[in-house]
Design a protein around this motif. Sequence first.
Motif, short mmCIF file in Angstrom:
data_model
loop_
_atom_site.label_atom_id
_atom_site.label_comp_id
_atom_site.label_asym_id
_atom_site.label_seq_id
_atom_site.Cartn_x
_atom_site.Cartn_y
_atom_site.Cartn_z
N GLU A 21 0.83 -1.22 0.00
CA GLU A 21 0.00 0.00 0.00
C GLU A 21 0.86 1.27 0.00
O GLU A 21 0.49 2.28 -0.58
CB GLU A 21 -0.91 -0.01 1.23
N HIS A 22 2.01 1.21 0.66
CA HIS A 22 2.84 2.41 0.85
C HIS A 22 4.25 2.25 0.27
O HIS A 22 5.17 2.93 0.69
CB HIS A 22 2.97 2.71 2.35
N LEU A 25 6.41 5.44 -0.87
CA LEU A 25 6.81 6.28 0.26
C LEU A 25 7.82 5.56 1.15
O LEU A 25 8.79 6.17 1.61
CB LEU A 25 5.59 6.71 1.07
N TYR A 147 3.35 13.00 6.68
CA TYR A 147 3.09 11.80 5.88
C TYR A 147 1.67 11.31 6.15
O TYR A 147 1.46 10.23 6.71
CB TYR A 147 4.13 10.71 6.22
N PRO A 148 0.67 12.10 5.73
CA PRO A 148 -0.73 11.75 6.04
C PRO A 148 -1.18 10.43 5.45
O PRO A 148 -2.05 9.77 6.01
CB PRO A 148 -1.52 12.93 5.48
N SER A 149 -0.58 10.00 4.36
CA SER A 149 -1.01 8.72 3.77
C SER A 149 -0.69 7.56 4.70
O SER A 149 -1.37 6.52 4.66
CB SER A 149 -0.36 8.51 2.41
N LEU A 150 0.30 7.70 5.55
CA LEU A 150 0.61 6.64 6.51
C LEU A 150 -0.41 6.57 7.63
O LEU A 150 -0.61 5.52 8.22
CB LEU A 150 2.02 6.84 7.10
N HIS A 151 -1.08 7.67 7.90
CA HIS A 151 -2.10 7.72 8.93
C HIS A 151 -3.40 7.06 8.45
O HIS A 151 -4.16 6.56 9.27
CB HIS A 151 -2.41 9.15 9.36
N SER A 152 -3.63 7.03 7.17
CA SER A 152 -4.91 6.53 6.64
C SER A 152 -5.13 5.07 6.95
O SER A 152 -6.27 4.62 7.04
CB SER A 152 -4.98 6.77 5.13
N GLN A 153 -4.08 4.31 7.15
CA GLN A 153 -4.24 2.87 7.42
C GLN A 153 -4.88 2.62 8.77
O GLN A 153 -5.40 1.55 9.01
CB GLN A 153 -2.91 2.14 7.29
#
Length: 156
Positions: A21-22, A25, A147-153
Amino acid sequence: MTLSSPIDHSLWLDCDALYMEHRTLCLQLQDNHQLNVNLLLLALWLDKHHYILPKPQWHELQQDSRNWEEKLLLPYRQFRRRSKVLLETDEYQQMLKLELMLERKSQAIILKALQSMQVKQQTDTTNSNCGNLSHYLALFDLDSRDYPSLHSQDSQ
């Protein structure tokens, strides 16, 4: 409490999914800031499962894994990357497989160290979304809010 059965080698299967998913990054953070992708994924996994590892233990995990990586994994990774232009595709794929084997060894080292640490289950999960991620990124003077995309999980 000392961590025991709740976290075992199967956590890396979940981490593999987080990696997919990441991936971009993770590799950027690895290449630009020398983060250990396995520890980054572990931080995400711990946050997702509401465990907290104190900041000093993140430093200890980073040091232990860095010692292993500097001896074998990082030199091999550099060699593989430099060799890419000189190798046939199947030869390069074999090198990638060997690097993956070294990564799995790194995961085993991390898990062994983790099992002797004080990892606590969080009972109040309202403000615990990225504690481990914040602790780990702070070792590199990085802010998890960048790194907001890492928080989405966390919401999955």
